[in-house]
Design a protein around this motif. Structure first.
Motif, short mmCIF file in Angstrom:
data_model
loop_
_atom_site.label_atom_id
_atom_site.label_comp_id
_atom_site.label_asym_id
_atom_site.label_seq_id
_atom_site.Cartn_x
_atom_site.Cartn_y
_atom_site.Cartn_z
N SER A 9 0.82 -1.22 0.00
CA SER A 9 0.00 0.00 0.00
C SER A 9 0.85 1.26 0.00
O SER A 9 1.66 1.51 0.89
N SER A 10 0.60 2.07 -1.01
CA SER A 10 1.31 3.33 -1.14
C SER A 10 0.91 4.31 -0.02
O SER A 10 1.74 5.06 0.50
N ALA A 11 -0.35 4.25 0.39
CA ALA A 11 -0.81 5.14 1.47
C ALA A 11 -0.18 4.73 2.81
O ALA A 11 0.17 5.57 3.64
N ARG A 14 3.44 6.03 3.06
CA ARG A 14 3.58 7.43 3.52
C ARG A 14 3.74 7.48 5.04
O ARG A 14 4.60 8.19 5.58
N ILE A 33 -5.63 -6.54 1.19
CA ILE A 33 -6.45 -5.56 0.44
C ILE A 33 -6.75 -5.99 -0.99
O ILE A 33 -7.46 -5.28 -1.69
N SER A 40 -9.90 -6.09 4.02
CA SER A 40 -10.34 -4.68 3.98
C SER A 40 -11.82 -4.56 3.61
O SER A 40 -12.45 -3.54 3.89
N ARG A 41 -12.39 -5.62 3.00
CA ARG A 41 -13.80 -5.59 2.60
C ARG A 41 -14.72 -6.33 3.58
O ARG A 41 -15.93 -6.39 3.38
N GLY A 52 -12.78 0.90 5.41
CA GLY A 52 -12.12 -0.33 4.97
C GLY A 52 -10.78 -0.08 4.29
O GLY A 52 -10.38 -0.83 3.41
N VAL A 54 -6.49 0.96 4.49
CA VAL A 54 -5.25 1.14 5.25
C VAL A 54 -4.52 2.31 4.62
O VAL A 54 -4.68 2.56 3.42
N PRO A 55 -3.76 3.04 5.42
CA PRO A 55 -3.42 2.83 6.81
C PRO A 55 -4.49 3.36 7.76
O PRO A 55 -5.29 4.22 7.39
N GLN A 67 -6.85 7.99 7.32
CA GLN A 67 -6.39 8.89 6.26
C GLN A 67 -4.93 9.29 6.50
O GLN A 67 -4.58 9.92 7.50
N SER A 68 -4.09 8.94 5.52
CA SER A 68 -2.64 9.09 5.71
C SER A 68 -2.22 10.52 6.01
O SER A 68 -1.30 10.74 6.81
N HIS A 107 -3.88 8.96 -6.54
CA HIS A 107 -3.96 7.67 -5.86
C HIS A 107 -5.40 7.22 -5.64
O HIS A 107 -5.71 6.02 -5.73
N PRO A 111 -6.70 2.44 -6.24
CA PRO A 111 -6.64 1.27 -5.35
C PRO A 111 -7.48 0.08 -5.82
O PRO A 111 -8.31 0.21 -6.73
N PRO A 112 -7.25 -1.09 -5.20
CA PRO A 112 -7.93 -2.32 -5.63
C PRO A 112 -9.45 -2.16 -5.77
O PRO A 112 -10.04 -2.69 -6.72
N ARG A 113 -10.09 -1.44 -4.83
CA ARG A 113 -11.56 -1.34 -4.90
C ARG A 113 -12.03 -0.65 -6.18
O ARG A 113 -13.12 -0.92 -6.67
N1 LIG Z 1 -6.97 8.53 1.07
C1 LIG Z 1 -6.57 7.34 1.80
C2 LIG Z 1 -6.35 6.21 0.81
C3 LIG Z 1 -6.23 4.89 1.50
C4 LIG Z 1 -6.27 3.75 0.49
O1 LIG Z 1 -6.88 3.85 -0.60
N2 LIG Z 1 -5.61 2.67 0.85
C5 LIG Z 1 -5.63 1.51 -0.01
C6 LIG Z 1 -4.25 0.87 -0.06
S1 LIG Z 1 -3.05 1.96 -0.75
C7 LIG Z 1 -6.61 0.51 0.48
O2 LIG Z 1 -6.75 0.32 1.68
N3 LIG Z 1 -7.33 -0.12 -0.44
C8 LIG Z 1 -8.28 -1.12 -0.13
C9 LIG Z 1 -9.19 -1.31 -1.32
O3 LIG Z 1 -9.04 -0.61 -2.31
O4 LIG Z 1 -10.06 -2.13 -1.22
C10 LIG Z 1 -5.31 7.66 2.61
O5 LIG Z 1 -4.58 8.57 2.21
O6 LIG Z 1 -5.08 7.02 3.65
#
Ligand SMILES: N[C@@H](CCC(=O)N[C@@H](CS)C(=O)NCC(=O)O)C(=O)O
Length: 211
Positions: A9-11, A14, A33, A40-41, A52, A54-55, A67-68, A107, A111-113
Motif C-alpha cells: 500500500s502506497s498510502a 507514507r 487488500i 479490507s472488505r 475499509g 489502510v493505513p 487517512q494518511s 492515488h 486502489p484495488p476497490r
Molecule cells: N486517502 C486514503 C487512501 C487509502 C487507500 O486507498 N488505501 C488503499 C491501499 S493503498 C486501500 O486500503 N485499499 C483497499 C481497497 O481498495 O479495497 C489515505 O490517504 O489514507
C-alpha cells in the motif's frame, strides 16, 4: 501505537516513512487488500475503519486515526522534530496541496476497490483497468511536476529538507515507475526521488511490489 497496514500500500508507505523520519515505531497489524475476499472488505475490519482502508493508526490511548495525511500530521504534532512541514504558511499550504494532488486526485483513482468496481460495473478487463490507471497517473504526475517546478526553492519538493510533500510523492513515483513510466519527462520529480531513494527512511519503507 499500532498501524493497520499492507506492505504493497502506497498510502501505508507514507505513514511508515513519516514514522521512520520521526524515529517512532508502531506495531504492524497486517490487513489484506487484494481481491473480493480481502480483509479490507470484511465486516471485521470495517468495524475498525468504516472506510475499509489502510493505513489506520491506533494511538496509545486507543484512538483510531484514518487517512494518511491526518496520520502524518498527527505524528508531526506528537513528535515535532524533525518537522515535516515548511516554516511559512505559504510553504505549508503548498506542501499540503502537493500531498492532496497525489492522495486525492491520483492515488484515489487507483486502489484495488476501484479496479474491482470497474470490472463488476463496466466489464473492464485487466488491460482496461491498467489503461485507466496509466491515464490518471500520467496526467496527475505531470501536474505535480509543474506544481513543484513553479515554486521549487530547495533540494526537496518544498524547501531544503524532506517533508510532507516528499512523503506523498515518493511512493506514488515508485509505483508509477513500476507501471512502466519513465520519470525523466518529470525532471524535478526524477531528481527529488533520486535523492529520497538515498535516505533510509524512504528507501526501506517504499511500497512493496505487487506479486
Ligand atoms: N486517502 C486514503 C487512501 C487509502 C487507500 O486507498 N488505501 C488503499 C491501499 S493503498 C486501500 O486500503 N485499499 C483497499 C481497497 O481498495 O479495497 C489515505 O490517504 O489514507
Amino acid at each position: 501505537m499500532k498501524l493497520y497496514q499492507n506492505e504493497i500500500s502506497s498510502a501505508t508507505s507514507r505513514v511508515r516513512i513519516a514514522l521512520a523520519l520521526k524515529g517512532l515505531t508502531a506495531e504492524a497489524l497486517p490487513v489484506t487488500i487484494l481481491g473480493e475476499e480481502a480483509e479490507s472488505r470484511q465486516a471485521g475490519y470495517r468495524s475498525v475503519n468504516p472506510q475499509g482502508l489502510v493505513p489506520a493508526l491506533l494511538t496509545d490511548d486507543g484512538v483510531l486515526i484514518t487517512q494518511s495525511l491526518a496520520i502524518v500530521e498527527y505524528l508531526d504534532e506528537i513528535q515535532p522534530q524533525p518537522s515535516l512541514l515548511p516554516e511559512t504558511a505559504e510553504g505549508r499550504a503548498l506542501a499540503r496541496s502537493i500531498a492532496l494532488a497525489i492522495a486525492a486526485e491520483i492515488h484515489a483513482l487507483l486502489p484495488p476497490r476501484i479496479g474491482l468496481h470497474l470490472k463488476a460495473a463496466f466489464q473492464a478487463d485487466a488491460d482496461a483497468v491498467a489503461a485507466w490507471s496509466r491515464h490518471w497517473v500520467g496526467e496527475g504526475m505531470a501536474a505535480v511536476e509543474t506544481m513543484i517546478a513553479d515554486r521549487r526553492q530547495g533540494a526537496f519538493a518544498v524547501g531544503g529538507r524532506p517533508g510532507v510533500a516528499d512523503i506523498f510523492l515518493f511512493p506514488q513515483a515508485i509505483s508509477a515507475r513500476r507501471m512502466g513510466f519513465d520519470l525523466a519527462p518529470w525532471p524535478n520529480i526524477a531528481e527529488i526521488v533520486g535523492r529520497l531513494e538515498a535516505i533510509p527512511a524512504f528507501q526501506v519503507n517504499a511500497p512493496a511490489p505487487r506479486r
